[in-house]
Design a protein around this motif. Structure first.
Motif, PDB file in Angstrom:
ATOM      1  N   ASP A   1      49.132  47.749  47.704  1.00 21.74           N
ATOM      2  CA  ASP A   1      50.436  47.365  48.251  1.00 21.74           C
ATOM      3  C   ASP A   1      50.920  46.026  47.697  1.00 21.74           C
ATOM      4  O   ASP A   1      51.830  45.410  48.251  1.00 21.74           O
ATOM      5  CB  ASP A   1      50.397  47.337  49.778  1.00 21.74           C
ATOM      6  CG  ASP A   1      49.396  46.311  50.320  1.00 21.74           C
ATOM      7  OD1 ASP A   1      48.890  45.485  49.533  1.00 21.74           O
ATOM      8  OD2 ASP A   1      49.124  46.338  51.533  1.00 21.74           O
ATOM      9  N   HIS A   2      50.298  45.561  46.597  1.00 24.73           N
ATOM     10  CA  HIS A   2      50.661  44.331  45.882  1.00 24.73           C
ATOM     11  C   HIS A   2      50.283  43.070  46.652  1.00 24.73           C
ATOM     12  O   HIS A   2      50.828  41.994  46.371  1.00 24.73           O
ATOM     13  CB  HIS A   2      52.167  44.290  45.553  1.00 24.73           C
ATOM     14  CG  HIS A   2      52.647  45.416  44.702  1.00 24.73           C
ATOM     15  ND1 HIS A   2      53.908  45.457  44.146  1.00 24.73           N
ATOM     16  CD2 HIS A   2      52.044  46.554  44.299  1.00 24.73           C
ATOM     17  CE1 HIS A   2      54.060  46.578  43.454  1.00 24.73           C
ATOM     18  NE2 HIS A   2      52.932  47.257  43.534  1.00 24.73           N
ATOM     19  N   SER A   3      49.375  43.179  47.604  1.00 25.21           N
ATOM     20  CA  SER A   3      48.979  42.004  48.376  1.00 25.21           C
ATOM     21  C   SER A   3      47.469  41.923  48.492  1.00 25.21           C
ATOM     22  O   SER A   3      46.754  42.924  48.330  1.00 25.21           O
ATOM     23  CB  SER A   3      49.604  42.039  49.779  1.00 25.21           C
ATOM     24  OG  SER A   3      48.971  43.026  50.582  1.00 25.21           O
TER      25      SER A   3
ATOM     26  N   GLN B   1      53.182  41.137  41.075  1.00 30.63           N
ATOM     27  CA  GLN B   1      54.238  42.131  40.920  1.00 30.63           C
ATOM     28  C   GLN B   1      53.685  43.543  40.736  1.00 30.63           C
ATOM     29  O   GLN B   1      54.432  44.456  40.397  1.00 30.63           O
ATOM     30  CB  GLN B   1      55.120  41.777  39.710  1.00 30.63           C
ATOM     31  CG  GLN B   1      55.750  40.404  39.800  1.00 30.63           C
ATOM     32  CD  GLN B   1      56.617  40.245  41.039  1.00 30.63           C
ATOM     33  OE1 GLN B   1      57.415  41.139  41.350  1.00 30.63           O
ATOM     34  NE2 GLN B   1      56.471  39.134  41.743  1.00 30.63           N
ATOM     35  N   GLY B   2      52.410  43.707  40.921  1.00 23.82           N
ATOM     36  CA  GLY B   2      51.788  45.011  40.744  1.00 23.82           C
ATOM     37  C   GLY B   2      50.582  45.157  41.637  1.00 23.82           C
ATOM     38  O   GLY B   2      50.256  44.289  42.469  1.00 23.82           O
TER      39      GLY B   2
ATOM     40  N   THR C   1      48.036  39.596  35.143  1.00 24.49           N
ATOM     41  CA  THR C   1      47.733  38.209  35.456  1.00 24.49           C
ATOM     42  C   THR C   1      46.667  38.126  36.533  1.00 24.49           C
ATOM     43  O   THR C   1      46.421  39.081  37.272  1.00 24.49           O
ATOM     44  CB  THR C   1      48.983  37.456  35.948  1.00 24.49           C
ATOM     45  OG1 THR C   1      49.384  37.983  37.217  1.00 24.49           O
ATOM     46  CG2 THR C   1      50.124  37.581  34.938  1.00 24.49           C
ATOM     47  N   ALA C   2      46.047  36.953  36.614  1.00 23.71           N
ATOM     48  CA  ALA C   2      45.139  36.616  37.715  1.00 23.71           C
ATOM     49  C   ALA C   2      45.652  35.334  38.347  1.00 23.71           C
ATOM     50  O   ALA C   2      46.040  34.398  37.635  1.00 23.71           O
ATOM     51  CB  ALA C   2      43.716  36.437  37.203  1.00 23.71           C
ATOM     52  N   ASN C   3      45.677  35.279  39.661  1.00 24.83           N
ATOM     53  CA  ASN C   3      46.190  34.113  40.386  1.00 24.83           C
ATOM     54  C   ASN C   3      45.085  33.425  41.153  1.00 24.83           C
ATOM     55  O   ASN C   3      44.240  34.087  41.778  1.00 24.83           O
ATOM     56  CB  ASN C   3      47.297  34.515  41.359  1.00 24.83           C
ATOM     57  CG  ASN C   3      48.582  34.916  40.655  1.00 24.83           C
ATOM     58  OD1 ASN C   3      48.764  34.642  39.462  1.00 24.83           O
ATOM     59  ND2 ASN C   3      49.478  35.556  41.381  1.00 24.83           N
ATOM     60  N   VAL C   4      45.110  32.086  41.140  1.00 26.43           N
ATOM     61  CA  VAL C   4      44.188  31.280  41.923  1.00 26.43           C
ATOM     62  C   VAL C   4      44.971  30.643  43.059  1.00 26.43           C
ATOM     63  O   VAL C   4      46.003  29.990  42.834  1.00 26.43           O
ATOM     64  CB  VAL C   4      43.513  30.196  41.065  1.00 26.43           C
ATOM     65  CG1 VAL C   4      42.568  29.349  41.920  1.00 26.43           C
ATOM     66  CG2 VAL C   4      42.742  30.832  39.914  1.00 26.43           C
TER      67      VAL C   4
END
Length: 505
Positions: free
Chosen positions: A225-227, A289-290, A312-315
């Motif tokens: 669910d993009h979260s 976004q995915g 992407t990977a987010n911190v």
């Protein structure tokens, strides 16, 4: 891991495998006879039935399975030996054209002498390595009887309504098991009793991964669910006070037909509905976004990382939900992310056939190293020690890397099926490989096969195995696996016996 179906992404994420994968899983579940090949067990059974046998049925069945495995191994070795002979003949012709002198005895020793008396040491080593690998395959065929003694199925954790993508175990007491499922839920289980003690229902899509905080009762889940959600669970001893039996009948769910199996799973699902339910997260991270395919805690638990199909990977800061870094560079969707247990290091893997190492030890420098060595999707990459990373791929190989030398792997393991989310034992450095073909294999860091977990009509996974995790904090089970048969399995692996077998001549 989760696969996009022909109909697109359902409910914000992937809840079911594609039709092609369903067919593949089903064909694997009914054996090799559907592929057009003869059923070797049936052949051996006919041979034995033509004679008077006083063997008990269980022992006869074990012998039949072993005969089938041995025959298959020798078929593979025969093909490899034919190819090797062709290569040797080709090398003989080339050496002859270059003026080298060889004979059969020298060739059998793997040494080629030229007119000047020098030996071709590299070719010799290649031949020795090839013959050694072939020999080890033959020997591994005869380890099945001892493997059953050192790798035993202990518990089954059934209650999900769809396949399981990931499995994890807490690092703090009480030690509990966590599972992430395509049915949009995550569940916590009592390891000792096999009972469901809590269900998380806050996601609107497939739950693709689950990881536990290193020091607090917090879970991190990533979803289609993009979260990604951080949610709190409260588990106290004894676990049985709030737990619900996932198999109230007490019957062996494994020894059943497909119909009986479905009925047993439905009963377990109904029982899990009564477990404690958590409906809302403490924190929801929505910076992608995915599909978020994986997430993990950095050392200390103050920060976390998410990996997404948006490449992407987010911190994030775990307390404030602030986006600290967005890691870019992969050319295709990410498949996994993993953190070092003691240092601020992260590895991300991708469908672009690479995995990347990110270094956050210096706040001002976020260096990245790209590891190239696979020819298909890298499904996972995990830290095996402060100096090594192990990567698995859909190209049916597993590679062990030295972080100080990223140009080539120090060991390569070749398998007969795609490798999913692997795990390395922190104490004994044993690699657990979950496969698409329902098998789980154990290797050491040098690439030597130690064992294959038992899989038959009575035990083991019936669909592809998606993830494995070691947990050495409890005595009941020290290895857990999960798959698309809607269940997780707990195994007791006698690691000391495996190591002793490897050292034995």
């Amino acid at each position: 891991m989760p696969i996009e179906g022909s109909g697109g992404i359902a409910a914000g994420g992937v809840s079911r495998p594609s039709t092609k994968q369903k067919r593949k899983a089903h064909s694997l579940s009914i054996g090799r006879t559907n592929s057009g090949e003869p059923d070797r067990n049936a052949v051996h059974r006919d041979m034995l039935e033509g004679q008077d046998s006083r063997l008990p049925p269980a022992i006869r069945q074990t012998l039949l399975e072993l005969f089938g495995q041995i025959e298959k191994e020798f078929e593979v070795l025969y093909v490899e030996n034919v190819e090797l002979r062709k290569e040797i003949d080709s090398l003989n012709e080339r050496l002859a054209s270059e003026g080298a002198v060889t004979d059969g005895s020298e060739l059998s020793k793997g040494v080629f002498k030229t007119k000047t008396g020098h030996s071709t040491s590299q070719l010799s080593q290649k031949l020795k390595t090839t013959y050694k690998a072939s020999t080890s395959k033959i020997v591994s065929s005869f380890k099945a009887t001892t493997t059953r003694a050192v790798c035993q199925l202990q518990k089954e954790y059934a209650g999900h309504r769809d396949g399981l993508w990931d499995v994890a175990a807490t690092r703090i007491a009480p030690v509990v098991l966590g599972t992430a499922s395509a049915d949009h839920t995550a569940m916590l289980w009592s390891i000792e009793t096999g009972k469901c003690i809590l269900k998380y229902v806050g996601h609107a899509g497939s739950v693709n991964s689950i990881k536990f905080h290193p020091t607090d009762q917090l879970a991190l889940t990533a979803s289609g669910d993009h979260s990604a959600h951080v949610w709190r669970y409260l588990v106290q001893l004894p676990l049985t006070q709030t737990s619900i039996d996932s198999n109230p009948s007490g019957e062996d769910e494994v020894d059943a037909s497909d119909k009986d199996e479905a009925e047993a799973l439905d009963a377990a699902e109904a029982a899990s509905e009564a477990a404690l339910t958590v409906r809302a997260p403490v924190t929801a991270l929505k910076g992608h976004q995915g599909v978020i395919i994986a997430a993990d805690w950095l050392v200390g638990g103050k920060q976390l990382i998410t990996a997404s199909w948006d490449r992407t990977a987010n911190v994030y800061d775990a307390e404030t939900s602030e986006l600290l870094h967005s890691l870019t560079g992969h050319d295709q969707e990410l498949t996994h992310c993993s953190t070092h247990p003691a240092q601020r290091l992260v590895v991300t893997s991708s469908r672009d056939t690479t995995f990347r190492l990110w270094d956050f030890r210096d706040p001002s420098i976020h260096s990245v190293n790209v590891f190239q060595g696979h020819t298909d999707t890298v499904t996972s990459a995990v830290f095996a020690s402060s100096e090594n990373v192990v990567s698995g791929s859909d190209d049916r190989t597993v590679k062990v890397w030295d972080l100080k030398n990223m140009r080539s792997p120090i060991a390569t393991i070749r398998t007969d099926s795609a490798v999913n989310r692997l795990s390395v034992s922190p104490t004994h450095k044993i690699i657990a490989l979950p496969h698409d073909n329902r098998h789980v294999r154990l290797f050491d860091m040098s690439g030597v096969r130690l064992a294959r977990l038992p899989r038959s009509n009575r035990q083991g996974h019936r669909r592809m195995v998606c993830s494995a995790v070691w947990s050495e904090e409890n005595s009941t089970c020290n290895l857990f696996t999960c798959g698309f048969d809607r269940q997780a399995l707990g195994w007791n692996i006698n690691t000391t016996a495996l190591i002793q077998e490897k050292k034995a001549p």
